[in-house]
Every structure is written in C-alpha cells, then in structure tokens.
Scaffold this motif. Structure first.
Motif, PDB file in Angstrom:
ATOM      1  N   ASP A 137      13.061  -1.662   6.528  1.00 44.29           N
ATOM      2  CA  ASP A 137      12.307  -1.615   5.270  1.00 44.29           C
ATOM      3  C   ASP A 137      12.203  -0.177   4.754  1.00 44.29           C
ATOM      4  O   ASP A 137      11.265   0.166   4.043  1.00 44.29           O
ATOM      5  N   GLU A 138      13.190   0.642   5.133  1.00 44.24           N
ATOM      6  CA  GLU A 138      13.202   2.049   4.714  1.00 44.24           C
ATOM      7  C   GLU A 138      14.559   2.381   4.104  1.00 44.24           C
ATOM      8  O   GLU A 138      15.383   3.081   4.705  1.00 44.24           O
ATOM      9  N   PRO A 139      14.819   1.865   2.887  1.00 43.50           N
ATOM     10  CA  PRO A 139      16.173   1.974   2.317  1.00 43.50           C
ATOM     11  C   PRO A 139      16.593   3.387   1.924  1.00 43.50           C
ATOM     12  O   PRO A 139      17.788   3.648   1.769  1.00 43.50           O
ATOM     13  N   HIS A 196      13.502   8.832   7.886  1.00 46.39           N
ATOM     14  CA  HIS A 196      12.630   7.663   7.817  1.00 46.39           C
ATOM     15  C   HIS A 196      11.891   7.631   6.483  1.00 46.39           C
ATOM     16  O   HIS A 196      11.993   8.549   5.672  1.00 46.39           O
ATOM     17  N   GLU A 197      11.096   6.544   6.327  1.00 52.52           N
ATOM     18  CA  GLU A 197      10.140   6.444   5.233  1.00 52.52           C
ATOM     19  C   GLU A 197       8.831   5.927   5.791  1.00 52.52           C
ATOM     20  O   GLU A 197       8.804   5.296   6.853  1.00 52.52           O
ATOM     21  N   ASP A 198       7.751   6.147   5.034  1.00 52.09           N
ATOM     22  CA  ASP A 198       6.429   5.649   5.427  1.00 52.09           C
ATOM     23  C   ASP A 198       5.783   5.046   4.189  1.00 52.09           C
ATOM     24  O   ASP A 198       5.553   5.750   3.204  1.00 52.09           O
ATOM     25  N   ARG A 237      12.890  -5.837   6.644  1.00 55.96           N
ATOM     26  CA  ARG A 237      11.748  -5.630   7.532  1.00 55.96           C
ATOM     27  C   ARG A 237      12.063  -4.557   8.568  1.00 55.96           C
ATOM     28  O   ARG A 237      13.218  -4.278   8.877  1.00 55.96           O
ATOM     29  N   ARG A 238      10.988  -3.992   9.081  1.00 59.83           N
ATOM     30  CA  ARG A 238      11.066  -2.861  10.004  1.00 59.83           C
ATOM     31  C   ARG A 238      11.878  -3.199  11.263  1.00 59.83           C
ATOM     32  O   ARG A 238      12.716  -2.422  11.710  1.00 59.83           O
ATOM     33  N   GLU A 239      11.650  -4.385  11.786  1.00 59.61           N
ATOM     34  CA  GLU A 239      12.230  -4.752  13.076  1.00 59.61           C
ATOM     35  C   GLU A 239      13.661  -5.292  12.905  1.00 59.61           C
ATOM     36  O   GLU A 239      14.091  -5.580  11.800  1.00 59.61           O
TER      37      GLU A 239
HETATM   38 ZN    ZN Z   1      10.748   4.553  10.069  1.00 57.48          ZN
END
Ligand code: ZN
Length: 266
Positions: free
Chosen positions: A78-80, A157-159, A116-118
């Motif tokens: 979920d961090e495009p 990454h993104e947050d 999604r993250r996972e």
């Molecule tokens: Zn991340």
C-alpha cells in the motif's frame, strides 16, 4: 527569499491508505525495460504468486573509488510511491560514476495487487527479517547473502499517518550523516514532518535516529537485517501518503539523489 512550499494534503487516509494505486504489472514491466535499456543486469531470486522477485545490478565506471549501494522498495503493497520512484530513477539514469548499485524494486508485488501492506498470505514481510517465516523473505536473504557488503543502504517507504516526509538513520559507526542533506533536498519538493514524536520515537526535523540494538527487538525490519549483516550506514525514507502520489515519488527520488551525490561523489 525563501519560497514557501505549498502542497495540499488530500485527507483521504482514515485507518489506512485510501489514496491512488498503481498497476504493479505495468510498473514492473517499465522498470525492467528501463533497467535493460541503461545496461543494468536483472536477476530473479524468487517467485511470489505470478511474479518474479527481481534484483537489478549496475556496475560502476570508476572502480578505484567504488561505493557499493543497496536500494530496495515495494515491501509494503500500500506504498506505491516507492516502485514509482524506482522507475523514475531508472528512467532518468542519473547516477554517480563511482556508485555500484543493487536495487530490489518490488519485494512484495502481490501486496500491490491487493493494495495492502502485507503479502497475499497476510504477512508483513518487513517484520520477518529476524525469524524468516516467509518464503519471500527467505528468498531475499538468500540473495543478499550472495552479495558483497554494502557501504550504504536506502529503503524506500511511505507512511499513511505521517504529516510530512521523514527518515530513519542507522549509523552505528558514527560516519558522517546524510540525514540533514536528504531532508534539506526533500523539503524543496515535499513538506517535512515537524512532529517531535513519530512512530513512538523522538524525531527532530523529520529525522529519527533510533537508539536501539536490533538484538533487543523481537521482530526485524529489512533495515535491521541490513545493519546487522550488510552495511554500517543506512536510511529508511518515509514519504507521507496523504499527499499527492507525484509529490511522494518526487520526495523519494530527490532524497535518493541527494544521498548518492553526497555519499558517492568523492
Ligand atoms: Zn513501509
């Protein structure tokens, strides 16, 4: 006169990331095409569903001053901005002459299909670098073990909760820091998170220097594995997901360029 950067927040992220998504198949095709066009080699080190997990490598021209640099992104689906930034960097092809580069452009492609993250099995791969419970991380570490030590790692990454860009520095050897240089460059394209506490850690002007021994942590992110096994200096760059995707990708590419220009142009 100092220009004031104005980037509007989108206000879309409540309880998770609800912003723009990417077509990861198309992005990975473009990444491989750009890498091939500019003379990188590509290696598959594993399989995740329909996707090959790939690592790219670029040798450097100035071997006497060689700096070995590792880049990775796309471990959270979920961090495009990370894979997009990677694509842009490859297409621009603007690297210091003495930088030898290894780049894993998407460590969790099935996560992007699901936004999604996972991964597809519901595992957060970026918590699995200590116990290696997933085949994805085992394959990545098996590949890493065959590479030389790196002088620097940069993880993108993104947050979705962040109020601006920030970074984590790991620098146990007390080398000259690149943190302020990265922040100084990124703030021209993306707001910096001014919070004094980010992710439960003290932060200053978007810089977190976690004062902890990874051995005390029950779970390891990729960055912990890298600092314990592969490098003495590294940064995790975090773009703020509540800002436009183009702004976040620009924050990451700008941060990488700033770090590499300072670190590798010696
Ligand atoms: Zn991340």
């Amino acid at each position: 006169m100092r220009e004031i950067l104005r980037v509007e927040r989108l206000g879309k992220n409540h309880g998770g990331y609800h912003g723009e998504t990417i077509d990861i198949r198309a992005v990975l095709r473009d990444i491989e095409a750009a890498a091939q066009h500019h003379g990188w080699t590509s290696e598959s080190f594993g399989q995740q569903g329909e996707f090959s997990l790939i690592a790219l490598h670029r040798t450097c021209r100035d071997e006497a001053k060689r700096r070995r640099i590792y880049l990775s992104t796309g471990i959270h689906g979920d961090e495009p901005a990370g894979p997009l930034a990677g694509l842009k960097l490859l297409q621009e092809n603007r690297w210091p002459e003495n930088a030898e580069l290894w780049f894993c452009p998407c460590l969790n492609p099935t996560g992007f299909v699901l936004n999604r993250r996972e991964n597809a099995d519901g595992k957060d791969l970026n918590r699995d670098y200590r116990h290696l419970e997933t085949a994805d991380v085992r394959a990545h570490i098996a590949w890493l073990e065959h590479q030389p030590r790196f002088d620097l790692y940069l993880c993108l990454h993104e947050d979705w909760e962040a109020h601006g860009f920030y970074l984590y520095e790991q620098n146990p050897g007390q080398q000259p820091s690149l943190a302020e240089i990265i922040i100084g460059a990124v703030q021209k394209v993306c707001p910096i998170d001014p919070s004094e506490i980010i992710e439960d850690r003290p932060a200053k002007n978007g810089i977190i220097r976690p004062n902890l021994d990874p051995r005390t942590r029950p779970q390891w992110a990729e960055a912990f594995y890298l600092i314990m096994n592969k490098a003495q200096l590294g940064y995790t760059l975090e773009a703020p997901s509540d800002f436009p995707l183009a702004t976040r990708a620009a924050a990451l590419t700008t941060g990488i360029h700033a770090a590499l220009e300072k670190f590798a142009s010696v």
